[in-house]
Design a protein around this motif. Structure first.
Motif, PDB file in Angstrom:
ATOM      1  N   ASN A   2       0.830  -1.192   0.000  1.00 40.08           N
ATOM      2  CA  ASN A   2       0.000   0.000   0.000  1.00 40.08           C
ATOM      3  C   ASN A   2       0.874   1.257   0.000  1.00 40.08           C
ATOM      4  O   ASN A   2       1.274   1.753   1.038  1.00 40.08           O
ATOM      5  CB  ASN A   2      -0.922  -0.009   1.223  1.00 40.08           C
ATOM      6  CG  ASN A   2      -1.894   1.153   1.199  1.00 40.08           C
ATOM      7  OD1 ASN A   2      -2.141   1.731   0.140  1.00 40.08           O
ATOM      8  ND2 ASN A   2      -2.447   1.477   2.341  1.00 40.08           N
ATOM      9  N   LEU A   3       1.182   1.731  -1.190  1.00 42.43           N
ATOM     10  CA  LEU A   3       1.960   2.954  -1.329  1.00 42.43           C
ATOM     11  C   LEU A   3       1.334   3.773  -2.445  1.00 42.43           C
ATOM     12  O   LEU A   3       1.280   3.331  -3.591  1.00 42.43           O
ATOM     13  CB  LEU A   3       3.421   2.634  -1.671  1.00 42.43           C
ATOM     14  CG  LEU A   3       4.351   3.841  -1.858  1.00 42.43           C
ATOM     15  CD1 LEU A   3       4.518   4.608  -0.545  1.00 42.43           C
ATOM     16  CD2 LEU A   3       5.709   3.388  -2.378  1.00 42.43           C
ATOM     17  N   TYR A  12       9.644   9.704   0.215  1.00 39.42           N
ATOM     18  CA  TYR A  12      10.811   9.410  -0.614  1.00 39.42           C
ATOM     19  C   TYR A  12      11.264  10.603  -1.450  1.00 39.42           C
ATOM     20  O   TYR A  12      12.437  10.953  -1.430  1.00 39.42           O
ATOM     21  CB  TYR A  12      10.534   8.203  -1.521  1.00 39.42           C
ATOM     22  CG  TYR A  12      10.232   6.967  -0.742  1.00 39.42           C
ATOM     23  CD1 TYR A  12      11.253   6.211  -0.182  1.00 39.42           C
ATOM     24  CD2 TYR A  12       8.909   6.573  -0.505  1.00 39.42           C
ATOM     25  CE1 TYR A  12      10.981   5.078   0.577  1.00 39.42           C
ATOM     26  CE2 TYR A  12       8.623   5.445   0.252  1.00 39.42           C
ATOM     27  CZ  TYR A  12       9.654   4.708   0.794  1.00 39.42           C
ATOM     28  OH  TYR A  12       9.386   3.611   1.552  1.00 39.42           O
ATOM     29  N   TRP A  13      10.357  11.213  -2.183  1.00 38.94           N
ATOM     30  CA  TRP A  13      10.741  12.274  -3.101  1.00 38.94           C
ATOM     31  C   TRP A  13      11.283  13.502  -2.370  1.00 38.94           C
ATOM     32  O   TRP A  13      12.252  14.122  -2.815  1.00 38.94           O
ATOM     33  CB  TRP A  13       9.578  12.647  -4.005  1.00 38.94           C
ATOM     34  CG  TRP A  13       9.944  13.613  -5.087  1.00 38.94           C
ATOM     35  CD1 TRP A  13       9.494  14.896  -5.247  1.00 38.94           C
ATOM     36  CD2 TRP A  13      10.851  13.381  -6.176  1.00 38.94           C
ATOM     37  NE1 TRP A  13      10.061  15.473  -6.362  1.00 38.94           N
ATOM     38  CE2 TRP A  13      10.895  14.560  -6.952  1.00 38.94           C
ATOM     39  CE3 TRP A  13      11.631  12.286  -6.569  1.00 38.94           C
ATOM     40  CZ2 TRP A  13      11.695  14.673  -8.088  1.00 38.94           C
ATOM     41  CZ3 TRP A  13      12.413  12.396  -7.704  1.00 38.94           C
ATOM     42  CH2 TRP A  13      12.443  13.581  -8.450  1.00 38.94           C
ATOM     43  N   LYS A  14      10.690  13.866  -1.268  1.00 38.88           N
ATOM     44  CA  LYS A  14      11.188  15.023  -0.511  1.00 38.88           C
ATOM     45  C   LYS A  14      12.627  14.810  -0.058  1.00 38.88           C
ATOM     46  O   LYS A  14      13.441  15.738  -0.083  1.00 38.88           O
ATOM     47  CB  LYS A  14      10.287  15.299   0.699  1.00 38.88           C
ATOM     48  CG  LYS A  14       8.990  16.003   0.368  1.00 38.88           C
ATOM     49  CD  LYS A  14       8.204  16.345   1.625  1.00 38.88           C
ATOM     50  CE  LYS A  14       6.929  17.093   1.286  1.00 38.88           C
ATOM     51  NZ  LYS A  14       6.151  17.429   2.504  1.00 38.88           N
ATOM     52  N   LEU A  64       9.066  -4.513  -2.795  1.00 42.93           N
ATOM     53  CA  LEU A  64       7.885  -4.753  -1.962  1.00 42.93           C
ATOM     54  C   LEU A  64       6.612  -4.423  -2.720  1.00 42.93           C
ATOM     55  O   LEU A  64       5.620  -5.168  -2.670  1.00 42.93           O
ATOM     56  CB  LEU A  64       7.964  -3.914  -0.685  1.00 42.93           C
ATOM     57  CG  LEU A  64       8.846  -4.439   0.442  1.00 42.93           C
ATOM     58  CD1 LEU A  64       9.040  -3.359   1.508  1.00 42.93           C
ATOM     59  CD2 LEU A  64       8.232  -5.686   1.079  1.00 42.93           C
ATOM     60  N   PHE A  65       6.639  -3.307  -3.410  1.00 42.88           N
ATOM     61  CA  PHE A  65       5.463  -2.872  -4.162  1.00 42.88           C
ATOM     62  C   PHE A  65       5.086  -3.894  -5.232  1.00 42.88           C
ATOM     63  O   PHE A  65       3.911  -4.139  -5.492  1.00 42.88           O
ATOM     64  CB  PHE A  65       5.727  -1.506  -4.796  1.00 42.88           C
ATOM     65  CG  PHE A  65       4.522  -0.909  -5.459  1.00 42.88           C
ATOM     66  CD1 PHE A  65       3.541  -0.269  -4.706  1.00 42.88           C
ATOM     67  CD2 PHE A  65       4.363  -0.983  -6.830  1.00 42.88           C
ATOM     68  CE1 PHE A  65       2.422   0.276  -5.315  1.00 42.88           C
ATOM     69  CE2 PHE A  65       3.249  -0.432  -7.445  1.00 42.88           C
ATOM     70  CZ  PHE A  65       2.271   0.197  -6.692  1.00 42.88           C
ATOM     71  N   PHE A 162       7.789   5.806  -8.905  1.00 38.92           N
ATOM     72  CA  PHE A 162       6.632   6.687  -9.037  1.00 38.92           C
ATOM     73  C   PHE A 162       5.749   6.262 -10.210  1.00 38.92           C
ATOM     74  O   PHE A 162       4.523   6.287 -10.121  1.00 38.92           O
ATOM     75  CB  PHE A 162       7.092   8.128  -9.205  1.00 38.92           C
ATOM     76  CG  PHE A 162       5.977   9.131  -9.173  1.00 38.92           C
ATOM     77  CD1 PHE A 162       5.249   9.334  -8.009  1.00 38.92           C
ATOM     78  CD2 PHE A 162       5.661   9.877 -10.295  1.00 38.92           C
ATOM     79  CE1 PHE A 162       4.217  10.266  -7.970  1.00 38.92           C
ATOM     80  CE2 PHE A 162       4.638  10.811 -10.268  1.00 38.92           C
ATOM     81  CZ  PHE A 162       3.910  11.005  -9.106  1.00 38.92           C
ATOM     82  N   ALA A 163       6.372   5.848 -11.315  1.00 35.37           N
ATOM     83  CA  ALA A 163       5.608   5.382 -12.468  1.00 35.37           C
ATOM     84  C   ALA A 163       4.803   4.132 -12.127  1.00 35.37           C
ATOM     85  O   ALA A 163       3.629   4.008 -12.500  1.00 35.37           O
ATOM     86  CB  ALA A 163       6.542   5.107 -13.643  1.00 35.37           C
TER      87      ALA A 163
END
Length: 204
Positions: A2-3, A12-14, A64-65, A162-163
């Protein structure tokens, strides 16, 4: 796993953007140029440790995703390479463009079943810091080129994660560039429907 996009941006991005800002600050002192690519700095060493540690974290999150088999605590670079080569062949051929003038392919060596040079230098600097080869300590082999390659590798990896996340949501499936965008990198031929003016996003 669940992400969603919001969690990715916050968790992550920050942090990626924080590391990028540190790199930009160093560039003000040591300009990115071929004459400086072998320049050593303890700041580069410190930044490389942070970048590569985050690469390990993000790769684990990616696996994991995608529900990769095994225990995340046991996953390391051979697992990441195996996953990439089995699931996204284009990954090793991607080109990251730095400030519209320098192209890097941070994972190309995986296409030849080789270890990543910048990852090797990271491990040598971390675990065998003062050992010498040809009269030079390992930590002094961590230079501008090493850090640029590793940071571009983290950038590419983050875009892929992210994609994958946004593809799970049809509403977001074309939003393949996180916002705010990188100030220094773009992925060549990376298709998306976002345009940016400064840090403001426009959907096309």
């Amino acid at each position: 796993m669940n992400l969603d996009a919001d969690n990715f941006l916050n968790q992550y991005w920050k942090y990626y953007l924080t590391l990028e800002e540190e790199f930009i600050e160093l560039e003000k002192i040591i300009p990115i140029d071929s004459v400086n690519e072998n320049t050593f700095s303890l700041k580069y060493l410190e930044l490389l440790f942070s970048i590569c540690s985050e690469i390990d974290v993000v790769f684990k999150q990616l696996l994991l995703f995608k529900e990769y088999d095994g225990n995340p605590k046991d996953w390391d670079m051979p697992d990441y390479m195996k996953f990439i080569k089995e699931n996204c062949n284009r990954f090793t051929q991607e080109k990251v463009i730095y400030n519209n003038r320098i192209e890097t392919s941070p994972y190309f060596e995986w296409s030849e079943n080789k270890n990543l040079t910048w990852w090797i230098k990271y491990n040598l600097g971390k675990h065998h810091r003062t050992d010498k080869k040809e009269g030079l300590e390992n930590y002094k082999r961590v230079n501008q080129k090493t850090v640029l390659s590793s940071l571009s590798g983290l950038y590419q990896l983050e875009l892929y994660l992210f994609a994958y996340i946004t593809k799970e949501n049809p509403i977001e499936e074309n939003l393949r560039v996180p916002a705010p965008p990188s100030k220094i990198f773009e992925l060549k031929n990376w298709e998306h429907n976002r345009s940016f003016i400064a840090d403001f996003m426009i959907l096309e």
